[in-house]
Design an enzyme around this catalytic site. Sequence first.
Site, PDB file in Angstrom:
ATOM      1  N   LYS A  21       0.819  -1.219   0.000  1.00  0.00           N
ATOM      2  CA  LYS A  21       0.000   0.000   0.000  1.00  0.00           C
ATOM      3  C   LYS A  21       0.854   1.271   0.000  1.00  0.00           C
ATOM      4  CE  LYS A  21      -0.779  -0.050   5.001  1.00  0.00           C
ATOM      5  NZ  LYS A  21       0.141   1.041   5.319  1.00  0.00           N
ATOM      6  N   THR A  22       1.978   1.285   0.737  1.00  0.00           N
ATOM      7  CA  THR A  22       2.832   2.482   0.748  1.00  0.00           C
ATOM      8  C   THR A  22       3.392   2.737  -0.651  1.00  0.00           C
ATOM      9  OG1 THR A  22       3.429   2.004   3.045  1.00  0.00           O
ATOM     10  CG2 THR A  22       4.779   3.614   1.888  1.00  0.00           C
TER      11      THR A  22
ATOM     12  N   ASP B  14      -3.411   7.270   4.699  1.00  0.00           N
ATOM     13  CA  ASP B  14      -2.952   5.892   4.891  1.00  0.00           C
ATOM     14  C   ASP B  14      -3.543   5.354   6.198  1.00  0.00           C
ATOM     15  OD1 ASP B  14      -1.607   3.535   4.545  1.00  0.00           O
ATOM     16  OD2 ASP B  14       0.350   4.314   5.144  1.00  0.00           O
ATOM     17  N   GLU B  15      -3.619   4.016   6.321  1.00  0.00           N
ATOM     18  CA  GLU B  15      -4.150   3.365   7.537  1.00  0.00           C
ATOM     19  C   GLU B  15      -5.518   3.951   7.915  1.00  0.00           C
ATOM     20  OE1 GLU B  15      -2.739   0.808   8.508  1.00  0.00           O
ATOM     21  OE2 GLU B  15      -0.573   0.938   8.222  1.00  0.00           O
TER      22      GLU B  15
ATOM     23  N   GLN C 272      -7.620  -4.963   9.655  1.00  0.00           N
ATOM     24  CA  GLN C 272      -6.481  -4.594  10.503  1.00  0.00           C
ATOM     25  C   GLN C 272      -6.795  -3.392  11.398  1.00  0.00           C
ATOM     26  OE1 GLN C 272      -2.426  -5.069   8.665  1.00  0.00           O
ATOM     27  NE2 GLN C 272      -3.601  -5.186   6.764  1.00  0.00           N
TER      28      GLN C 272
ATOM     29  N   ARG D  41       2.218 -10.895  10.408  1.00  0.00           N
ATOM     30  CA  ARG D  41       3.573 -10.334  10.567  1.00  0.00           C
ATOM     31  C   ARG D  41       4.616 -11.354  10.113  1.00  0.00           C
ATOM     32  NH1 ARG D  41       2.279  -6.130   9.584  1.00  0.00           N
ATOM     33  NH2 ARG D  41       0.256  -7.109   9.359  1.00  0.00           N
TER      34      ARG D  41
END
Length: 685
Positions: free
Chosen positions: A28-29, A218-219, A249, A619
């Site tokens: 996504k970044t 973002d997020e 998330q 993770r």
Amino acid sequence: MDLNSEQLVAVEHISGPIIIFAGAGSGKTRVIVHRIKNMIDHHIPGHSIIAVTFTNKSANEMKERLKNLVSPNKLRGMVISTFHSLGNKILQKEISVLGYRLPYTILDETDRLQILRNIYKELKLNPDEIQDDNTLFLISLVKNSNKKIEQWIEENEYYFSDFSKEIFIEVYKLYNKNLYALNSLDFDDLIILPIKIFKQYPEILEKYHKKYKYFLVDEFQDTNPLQYELLKLLSEHTKNLCVVGDDDQSIYGWRGADVSIIQNFKNDYPNAKVVILNKNYRSTQIIIDAAYSLIKNNSQRIDKKVISMNHQEAEKIKIIECYDEKEEAEIVGELIQKKIIREKKKPGDFAILYRTNYQSRAFESELRKRNIPHYVVGGYRFFDRKEVKDILAYLRVIANPYDEVSLLRIINFPKRGIGEGTIEKIFQFMMEYQHANNEKITLIDAIYKIINEPHTIKGIQSNQFEALLNFIEFLEKYKKEFSINRSLSNALYKMVQELNLEQEFLKEGDKEEVARARFLNVSEIINMLSYFEEEWSESQPPSLFDFLARISLLSSGQDNYEYDRGKVQLLTIHLSKGLEFDTVFLCGMNEKIFPSERTLIESKGIEEERRLCYVAITRAKKELYMTYTLFRRRFGEEILQEPSRFLSELPKDLVEWQLNYQQQENNKENKIKEFINNIKDILAG
């Protein structure tokens, strides 16, 4: 650009609202920075773009990636920051319309606790019960809800079994009143006050509409109602709002984040483009499938099946049963040690994740015993150290003399003869002045009155008067020094030298090496200020207030911890967000630990805990171990434990269960006994 088809769609959509659902490890970044590059390639000026994320670490990573894609002059004026930094940027220009003075102070948790202690004393409450009452936490929840306190209490009554609702309302109102009187803000105010300004002064909002045209977040799943309202106000003129996130998330509901904001985005923006990034570049397909099987049990979610692009041979997830937390730590320690020795793994390839901080103790002891390099993330932080807070308090008082919390912190540090008795006399004078003149007087103004009109206060001895005079002269000297000295770091160096802190630490009883270490922490603030100055142009040097605002925002961040990837990382699952490791140990998978006992009584608690487990699982890049115990000690007594319900939600064909070591040994012993008994039976027959 080397983007997959879904990423390319997200990057090429520029105008109008768009929501990008970005699954774990989906890049996504990368999408956000390439989208900004594409906007600039289409001649959209950088100074018309605002990109917002939730941590300083993420904002810095975004900036660094953009520098490699776009020429620096095209990024000039672009805002890439956290929500709180954006709010602070607005307030630095506009806050005076609300009656605040520049500069204001941004209070940290310690300062806020001190204000609450004073309020508790004023209301004849026990200040030692502030933590038990969760007062700071509740105040923040109310402010972030964007609701009136009475309505919020009505909707959240379960917080008030012991704490009186009426008393909390009084504490809440006094707290906000005190902040205003001190010309100070807490972090929630950095979002609340810009909204207030934009609503009360539409001409100010119009000014920002003319300047900023494009917005990226973002997020987005971590957004709370206040932050979302600020976003909508800023972007309402163009609707060029790009939000990126994953409702699976969303793990910060306990601090005000509302997962329904991302889930209902299409209701607010019916014409929004929807893109789903469903290719994972981090984890194996087994890990991805296990995470999906878990999260699909949540009723409130937008379904998205993620595909792994990691085609290496995948290991099954190992679920290990342990006798107790001691054996749990031994098993994890032994596995890490074997992998380091036999498989040539590095300590930094491993992470031990747990639900709450107290679980780290057994793992720390075990890794220390085995001489395995490790680091507990989120331990004692740089900005929490006393000497650091003391120096920052000096700077805050020089910038804002009405900051009474900081003023009281430094008034007798280093010791200068202004003890509690002198301070009590000053406060007595303030009360008498207020009674006689029917107006409040600030602490700093009271001290100036005492110095300029010594006859106005009774009981001040000559040595106390002289100490107050020397203190004020010191502040005046460095207020001038910081204003005329082009180098703020040089001014701070002079001040630190005059305070003679290393000798002061020795006087306090520190050993020489401890005093030296503390002094090095102080010198690090000078270094930080020096680096900060280098970031600014010669034509517009920064002010002390600019530096203090940066430090306040840094010290508040959830990402504010030292990070050493060369060691085994021990950290809570919340802190692991955004990180990845070859091998992850997810420990303490027991009911009432994970999911936590508190969340079992909240209506949406289990779904958020399941999302947290989803984050933990994803993770892991290559291997995932999950451990639970049969017993745990509580107040010295062994308590029988149930395995976490989340373990039963994982597909049987993706996991490999292992009995605890003790049980395996007992089984071996029983088989030997059975064999001997069979031999005896044969001989006897």
